[in-house]
Design an enzyme around this catalytic site. Structure first.
Site, PDB file in Angstrom:
ATOM      1  CG  HIS A   1      -1.921  -0.960   1.379  1.00 23.50           C
ATOM      2  ND1 HIS A   1      -2.110  -1.761   2.477  1.00 23.50           N
ATOM      3  CD2 HIS A   1      -2.916  -1.286   0.508  1.00 23.50           C
ATOM      4  CE1 HIS A   1      -3.162  -2.543   2.286  1.00 23.50           C
ATOM      5  NE2 HIS A   1      -3.666  -2.285   1.101  1.00 23.50           N
TER       6      HIS A   1
ATOM      7  CB  CYS B   1      -2.938  -1.464   8.588  1.00 23.19           C
ATOM      8  SG  CYS B   1      -1.797  -2.587   9.328  1.00 23.19           S
TER       9      CYS B   1
HETATM   10  N1  LIG Z   1      -3.139  -0.876   5.559  1.00 19.38           N
HETATM   11  C1  LIG Z   1      -2.356  -1.929   5.700  1.00 19.38           C
HETATM   12  O1  LIG Z   1      -1.152  -1.806   5.798  1.00 19.38           O
HETATM   13  N2  LIG Z   1      -2.924  -3.124   5.678  1.00 19.38           N
HETATM   14  C2  LIG Z   1      -2.241  -4.348   5.816  1.00 19.38           C
HETATM   15  C3  LIG Z   1      -3.031  -5.445   5.203  1.00 19.38           C
HETATM   16  C4  LIG Z   1      -2.337  -6.758   5.288  1.00 19.38           C
HETATM   17  C5  LIG Z   1      -3.155  -7.913   4.786  1.00 19.38           C
HETATM   18  N3  LIG Z   1      -2.451  -9.129   5.013  1.00 19.38           N
HETATM   19  C6  LIG Z   1      -3.452  -7.774   3.312  1.00 19.38           C
HETATM   20  O2  LIG Z   1      -2.667  -8.249   2.501  1.00 19.38           O
HETATM   21  O3  LIG Z   1      -4.468  -7.208   2.946  1.00 19.38           O
END
Ligand SMILES: NC(=O)NCCC[C@H](N)C(=O)O
Length: 258
Positions: free
Chosen positions: A163, A248
């Protein structure tokens, strides 16, 4: 009106099945992850944030990463349409939580996709990462939702990490920080400070000069402390194994009207 509430969501018992895209899968200790999550929530509370737990979504392994499901601008909660199909159900409980808090609710619609981790707000500038999870229609819909409210949306290419906010976040004075090897175009940001560690690029602004950071970036913590910030660290190793970072695990609601 200024508010200091933060949405959080308890980890799913299936956390270890969470998605990994840019890193090798490592075994996740779910018990330890729950302890780390509780300490993260406690750190927010200690620094003046009222935390609000969204109902857990036990069937969604990545549901703890609540940031990806909603983007706040003023009192408007833009419910995302996550780029990974396995994460789409996560938005249901979040929508209910923000509606209860009195937010105006808006939505990203098909064919748009957007992950909240791709949105970085610096004042009224809203940077949107165009990468693996957020598509061009998603960027356009963010524009339609927020520009009439006074935002300026700036799309940013993201190719090296999951991201936009895996690559860069911003300090309280608006300086954008990032670990250069992971940032596609540092020159897009008017003020950019390079930090020595990848996870040092992730800060949650707790208020004043206080920053919440992962314990995995000690050199960056030292640099930012030396620049006059007060750094609070939390160990989030189990979430980092799933490409998660400090940002997150919460959504801060700073301008609730109710
Ligand atoms: N905003 C973020 O950094 N989100 C992390 C999401 C990790 C999750 N394992 C994903 O791949 O969607």
């Amino acid at each position: 009106m200024p508010s200091k509430k933060a949405l959080v969501r308890r980890p799913s018992p299936r956390l270890a099945e969470g998605l990994v895209t840019h890193i090798e899968r490592e075994k996740v200790d779910v018990g330890l992850a729950v302890e780390q999550w509780e300490a993260y929530v406690e750190a927010l509370r200690t620094h003046g944030w009222e935390t609000i737990e969204v109902d857990p979504e036990d069937d969604c392994p990545d549901s703890v990463f609540v940031e990806d499901t909603v983007v706040m601008y003023k009192n408007v909660a833009l419910i995302t349409r996550p780029g990974a199909e396995s994460r789409r159900e996560e938005t249901v409980g979040v929508e209910e939580a923000v509606a209860r808090l009195g937010c105006s609710v808006n939505w990203i619609w098909e064919p748009g996709t957007l992950d909240g981790g791709d949105v970085l707000k610096v004042g009224d500038t809203v940077y949107v990462g165009r990468g693996g999870r957020t598509n061009a229609a998603g960027v356009q819909q963010v524009r339609a939702a927020f520009e009439p409210l006074g935002a300026r949306v700036v799309p940013v290419p993201v190719s090296k990490v999951l991201h936009l906010k895996s690559a860069v976040t911003a300090l309280p004075d608006g300086t954008v920080i990032g670990h250069i090897p992971k940032v596609d175009r540092p020159s897009l940001f008017p003020g950019f400070l390079s930090v020595p560690e990848e996870s040092g690029a992730h800060v949650v602004l707790l208020g004043g000069h206080k920053l919440l950071m992962a314990a995995s970036a000690p050199k960056t913590a030292e640099l930012l402390t030396d620049l006059g910030h007060e750094v609070v660290t939390v160990d989030i190793s189990e979430f980092e194994k799933l490409e998660g970072c400090v940002t997150c695990l919460s959504v801060r609601l700073r301008e609730l009207y109710a």
